[in-house]
Design an enzyme around this catalytic site. Structure first.
Site, short mmCIF file in Angstrom:
data_model
loop_
_atom_site.label_atom_id
_atom_site.label_comp_id
_atom_site.label_asym_id
_atom_site.label_seq_id
_atom_site.Cartn_x
_atom_site.Cartn_y
_atom_site.Cartn_z
N ASP A 3 9.45 -9.12 -2.70
CA ASP A 3 8.48 -8.10 -3.09
C ASP A 3 8.63 -7.84 -4.59
OD1 ASP A 3 6.94 -5.59 -1.32
OD2 ASP A 3 7.27 -5.33 -3.48
N ILE A 4 7.53 -7.68 -5.28
CA ILE A 4 7.56 -7.47 -6.73
C ILE A 4 8.17 -6.10 -7.08
CG2 ILE A 4 5.28 -6.34 -7.02
CD1 ILE A 4 4.78 -8.31 -9.35
N ASN B 68 3.40 -2.37 7.75
CA ASN B 68 2.42 -1.32 7.51
C ASN B 68 1.05 -1.85 7.92
OD1 ASN B 68 4.43 0.29 6.30
ND2 ASN B 68 4.09 -0.67 4.31
N HIS C 84 1.64 -8.83 6.75
CA HIS C 84 2.97 -9.18 6.22
C HIS C 84 4.01 -8.27 6.83
CE1 HIS C 84 1.12 -6.16 3.60
NE2 HIS C 84 2.34 -5.68 3.38
#
Ligand code: 5GP
Ligand code: ZN
Length: 117
Positions: free
Chosen positions: A34-35, A91, A104
């Site tokens: 994740d960024i 989510n 995801h």
């Protein structure tokens, strides 16, 4: 299920138009960091096909969930958190806080995670 969606950031990463360091990359699923990591290890695991959310999984494909979770376990192993442990979060939709409409799973580990559920 549908093909690559041009305006989807995850489709663009999977397609190589946006750079990401893949931890694991197979025909059906990919994993990359994740960024904006929320833990020392924070991977995003997703199908290469543009599926919007859990609501849109092909109900005829009984093995999809098993294959995706098996991929999560292998991505966790590659990231070195199999034994120390990790958490998997998905989510979905507005109340779930989904920001990117490409299914995801967040895989968080490498640190002791606080109680959430
Ligand atoms: P969501 O809220 O939809 O479950 O999570 C989307 C996640 O995607 C966020 O944690 C966000 O940091 C991550 N993300 C958004 N854009 C990019 C990107 O361009 N590259 C990477 N590696 N992660 C991204
Ligand atoms: Zn997509």
């Amino acid at each position: 299920m549908s093909a690559v969606v041009d305006e989807c950031v995850f489709c663009r990463i999977i397609g190589g138009q946006i750079p990401a360091e893949f931890v694991l990359k197979e025909a059906e699923f990919v994993a990359f960091p994740d960024i904006n990591p929320k833990a020392r290890v924070h991977l995003l695991v997703m199908p290469t096909a543009h599926i919007r959310s859990l609501n849109d999984i092909d109900s005829q494909d009984a093995g999809f969930g098993q294959r995706m979770l098996s991929f999560v376990a292998r991505a966790a192993a590659v990231s070195g958190v199999s034994e120390s442990g990790y958490r998997v979060i998905s989510n979905n939709g507005p109340d779930g806080g989904q920001e990117v409409d490409h299914l995801h799973l967040h895989v968080l580990g490498g640190t002791l995670l606080g109680d959430l559920v």
